[in-house]
Design a protein around this motif. Structure first.
Motif, PDB file in Angstrom:
ATOM      1  N   GLN A 196      33.823  48.059  34.149  1.00  0.00           N
ATOM      2  CA  GLN A 196      34.799  48.854  34.880  1.00  0.00           C
ATOM      3  C   GLN A 196      34.128  50.144  35.344  1.00  0.00           C
ATOM      4  OE1 GLN A 196      38.171  50.372  32.637  1.00  0.00           O
ATOM      5  NE2 GLN A 196      39.463  50.419  34.462  1.00  0.00           N
ATOM      6  N   PHE A 197      34.024  50.301  36.657  1.00  0.00           N
ATOM      7  CA  PHE A 197      33.466  51.522  37.215  1.00  0.00           C
ATOM      8  C   PHE A 197      34.574  52.562  37.335  1.00  0.00           C
ATOM      9  CE2 PHE A 197      29.352  49.879  37.850  1.00  0.00           C
ATOM     10  CZ  PHE A 197      29.515  48.535  38.163  1.00  0.00           C
ATOM     11  N   PRO A 198      34.205  53.848  37.311  1.00  0.00           N
ATOM     12  CA  PRO A 198      35.219  54.904  37.359  1.00  0.00           C
ATOM     13  C   PRO A 198      36.154  54.731  38.552  1.00  0.00           C
ATOM     14  CG  PRO A 198      33.090  55.833  36.821  1.00  0.00           C
ATOM     15  CD  PRO A 198      32.845  54.388  37.148  1.00  0.00           C
ATOM     16  N   GLY A 199      37.458  54.783  38.275  1.00  0.00           N
ATOM     17  CA  GLY A 199      38.452  54.689  39.331  1.00  0.00           C
ATOM     18  C   GLY A 199      38.736  53.274  39.809  1.00  0.00           C
ATOM     19  N   GLU A 200      38.090  52.291  39.175  1.00  0.00           N
ATOM     20  CA  GLU A 200      38.301  50.908  39.586  1.00  0.00           C
ATOM     21  C   GLU A 200      38.917  50.109  38.445  1.00  0.00           C
ATOM     22  OE1 GLU A 200      34.451  50.849  42.617  1.00  0.00           O
ATOM     23  OE2 GLU A 200      34.841  49.154  41.303  1.00  0.00           O
ATOM     24  N   SER A 201      39.227  48.855  38.730  1.00  0.00           N
ATOM     25  CA  SER A 201      39.793  47.983  37.712  1.00  0.00           C
ATOM     26  C   SER A 201      38.687  47.162  37.056  1.00  0.00           C
ATOM     27  CB  SER A 201      40.862  47.081  38.327  1.00  0.00           C
ATOM     28  OG  SER A 201      40.367  46.409  39.458  1.00  0.00           O
ATOM     29  N   PRO A 202      38.933  46.642  35.863  1.00  0.00           N
ATOM     30  CA  PRO A 202      37.917  45.814  35.191  1.00  0.00           C
ATOM     31  C   PRO A 202      37.638  44.542  35.981  1.00  0.00           C
ATOM     32  CG  PRO A 202      39.625  46.526  33.657  1.00  0.00           C
ATOM     33  CD  PRO A 202      40.117  46.847  35.029  1.00  0.00           C
ATOM     34  N   ALA A 203      36.408  44.051  35.858  1.00  0.00           N
ATOM     35  CA  ALA A 203      36.023  42.817  36.534  1.00  0.00           C
ATOM     36  C   ALA A 203      35.083  42.040  35.624  1.00  0.00           C
ATOM     37  CB  ALA A 203      35.350  43.120  37.867  1.00  0.00           C
ATOM     38  N   LEU A 204      35.229  40.718  35.652  1.00  0.00           N
ATOM     39  CA  LEU A 204      34.375  39.867  34.825  1.00  0.00           C
ATOM     40  C   LEU A 204      32.922  39.996  35.270  1.00  0.00           C
ATOM     41  CD1 LEU A 204      34.204  37.627  32.645  1.00  0.00           C
ATOM     42  CD2 LEU A 204      34.374  35.984  34.520  1.00  0.00           C
ATOM     43  N   LEU A 205      32.047  40.205  34.284  1.00  0.00           N
ATOM     44  CA  LEU A 205      30.620  40.346  34.566  1.00  0.00           C
ATOM     45  C   LEU A 205      29.881  39.057  34.212  1.00  0.00           C
ATOM     46  CD1 LEU A 205      28.125  42.091  35.228  1.00  0.00           C
ATOM     47  CD2 LEU A 205      28.185  42.904  32.855  1.00  0.00           C
ATOM     48  N   SER A 252      45.885  38.428  36.307  1.00  0.00           N
ATOM     49  CA  SER A 252      46.267  37.023  36.255  1.00  0.00           C
ATOM     50  C   SER A 252      45.080  36.221  35.719  1.00  0.00           C
ATOM     51  CB  SER A 252      46.685  36.498  37.631  1.00  0.00           C
ATOM     52  OG  SER A 252      45.546  36.291  38.461  1.00  0.00           O
ATOM     53  N   GLY A 253      45.368  35.061  35.167  1.00  0.00           N
ATOM     54  CA  GLY A 253      44.288  34.234  34.641  1.00  0.00           C
ATOM     55  C   GLY A 253      44.785  32.846  34.318  1.00  0.00           C
ATOM     56  N   GLN A 261      40.078  36.680  33.481  1.00  0.00           N
ATOM     57  CA  GLN A 261      41.186  37.401  34.108  1.00  0.00           C
ATOM     58  C   GLN A 261      40.738  38.112  35.372  1.00  0.00           C
ATOM     59  OE1 GLN A 261      43.857  39.644  31.522  1.00  0.00           O
ATOM     60  NE2 GLN A 261      42.721  38.887  29.779  1.00  0.00           N
ATOM     61  N   TYR A 262      41.683  38.230  36.294  1.00  0.00           N
ATOM     62  CA  TYR A 262      41.465  38.965  37.536  1.00  0.00           C
ATOM     63  C   TYR A 262      42.481  40.099  37.572  1.00  0.00           C
ATOM     64  CZ  TYR A 262      38.716  34.914  38.834  1.00  0.00           C
ATOM     65  OH  TYR A 262      37.778  33.924  38.842  1.00  0.00           O
ATOM     66  N   PHE A 263      41.960  41.303  37.736  1.00  0.00           N
ATOM     67  CA  PHE A 263      42.801  42.488  37.624  1.00  0.00           C
ATOM     68  C   PHE A 263      43.236  43.023  38.986  1.00  0.00           C
ATOM     69  CE2 PHE A 263      42.789  43.835  33.177  1.00  0.00           C
ATOM     70  CZ  PHE A 263      41.843  42.973  32.657  1.00  0.00           C
ATOM     71  N   GLY A 264      44.425  43.596  38.998  1.00  0.00           N
ATOM     72  CA  GLY A 264      44.888  44.348  40.149  1.00  0.00           C
ATOM     73  C   GLY A 264      44.262  45.729  40.158  1.00  0.00           C
ATOM     74  N   PRO A 265      44.567  46.520  41.183  1.00  0.00           N
ATOM     75  CA  PRO A 265      43.929  47.835  41.355  1.00  0.00           C
ATOM     76  C   PRO A 265      44.480  48.913  40.435  1.00  0.00           C
ATOM     77  CG  PRO A 265      45.477  47.455  43.113  1.00  0.00           C
ATOM     78  CD  PRO A 265      45.427  46.182  42.333  1.00  0.00           C
ATOM     79  N   GLY A 266      45.599  48.632  39.779  1.00  0.00           N
ATOM     80  CA  GLY A 266      46.169  49.615  38.864  1.00  0.00           C
ATOM     81  C   GLY A 266      47.252  50.462  39.502  1.00  0.00           C
ATOM     82  N   THR A 267      48.153  50.944  38.642  1.00  0.00           N
ATOM     83  CA  THR A 267      49.198  51.893  39.035  1.00  0.00           C
ATOM     84  C   THR A 267      49.099  53.109  38.129  1.00  0.00           C
ATOM     85  OG1 THR A 267      50.767  50.219  39.827  1.00  0.00           O
ATOM     86  CG2 THR A 267      51.682  52.332  39.124  1.00  0.00           C
ATOM     87  N   ARG A 268      48.975  54.265  38.742  1.00  0.00           N
ATOM     88  CA  ARG A 268      48.943  55.492  37.951  1.00  0.00           C
ATOM     89  C   ARG A 268      50.352  56.040  37.855  1.00  0.00           C
ATOM     90  NH1 ARG A 268      45.041  58.765  36.202  1.00  0.00           N
ATOM     91  NH2 ARG A 268      43.483  57.595  37.394  1.00  0.00           N
ATOM     92  N   LEU A 269      50.898  56.054  36.645  1.00  0.00           N
ATOM     93  CA  LEU A 269      52.266  56.506  36.402  1.00  0.00           C
ATOM     94  C   LEU A 269      52.244  57.837  35.671  1.00  0.00           C
ATOM     95  CD1 LEU A 269      55.363  56.098  36.312  1.00  0.00           C
ATOM     96  CD2 LEU A 269      55.022  54.896  34.139  1.00  0.00           C
TER      97      LEU A 269
END
Lengths: 114, 107
Positions: B38-47, A93-94, A103-111
């Motif tokens: 983006q660290f492994p296994g995590e989501s991107p984040a503004l730096l 979202s942003g 933008q702020y990201f969610g944790p992701g979905t692995r499909l």
């Protein structure tokens, strides 16, 4: 605490089946986005929305539909899933306030589509 | 639609060195240039992000250098630490990201 959540976090689907990925945000942002991330391709934009009721095609929309029924919720729909859609999907979202695309990201979905 | 071009694709530096990641863009109307990690296994984040009113933006060990004439901007990570190992993405006034730079910092 403002956040972007996604469900499910992991999903195994069969080829030809319908898959719905859900995203909820409490940031009160107008804009929401769906990306897929595959090794070697970075983050690719699938669909995005400027507000409730609106959806726009991103760079790789084929095979995907999107729905934005409310400010908080944005869904990604795979009507006929294919193995090529196996990926990690991120929602974000942003706001565009002041010309920012932060933008702020969610944790992701692995499909995984079998 | 490639809004930004990012290089190198991967980068390895030793602990304590300065890592330099590069991006370029084409549209001169762009006015917001962020870097995400983006660290492994995590989501991107503004730096960190910069607007073209200034040529430099610092936040601790992270600095963006911006060159409006050449349409380039770079992220410098000073005194790199193994914990900085991640993939870094740039963007430019758009929800579209560069292809990413995978940074590895060796102890």
């Amino acid at each position: 605490e403002a956040a972007v959540t996604q469900s499910p976090r992991n999903k195994v689907a069969v080829t030809g089946g319908k898959v719905t990925l859900s995203c909820n945000q409490t940031n009160n942002h107008n804009n929401m986005y769906w990306y897929r991330q595959d090794t070697g391709h970075g983050l690719r934009l699938i669909h995005y929305s400027y507000g409730a009721g609106s959806t726009e095609k991103g760079d790789i929309p084929d095979g995907y539909k999107a729905s934005r029924p409310s400010q908080e919720n944005f869904s990604l729909i795979l009507e006929l899933a294919t193995p090529s859609q196996t990926s990690v999907y991120f929602c974000a979202s942003g706001s565009h306030w002041g010309g920012s695309y932060e933008q702020y990201f969610g944790p992701g979905t692995r499909l995984t589509v079998l | 639609q490639q809004q930004v071009r990012q290089s190198p694709q991967s980068l390895t530096v030793w602990e304590g060195e300065t890592a330099i990641l590069n991006c370029s863009y084409e549209d001169s109307t762009f006015d917001y240039f962020p870097w995400y990690h983006q660290f492994p296994g995590e989501s991107p984040a503004l730096l960190i992000a910069i607007r073209p009113v200034s040529n430099k933006k610092e936040d601790g060990r992270f600095t963006i250098f911006f060159n409006k004439r050449e349409k380039k901007f770079s992220l410098h990570i000073a005194d790199s630490q193994p914990g900085d190992s991640a993939t870094y993405f740039c963007a430019a006034s758009s929800p579209r990201f560069g292809a990413g730079t995978k940074l590895s910092v060796k102890p």
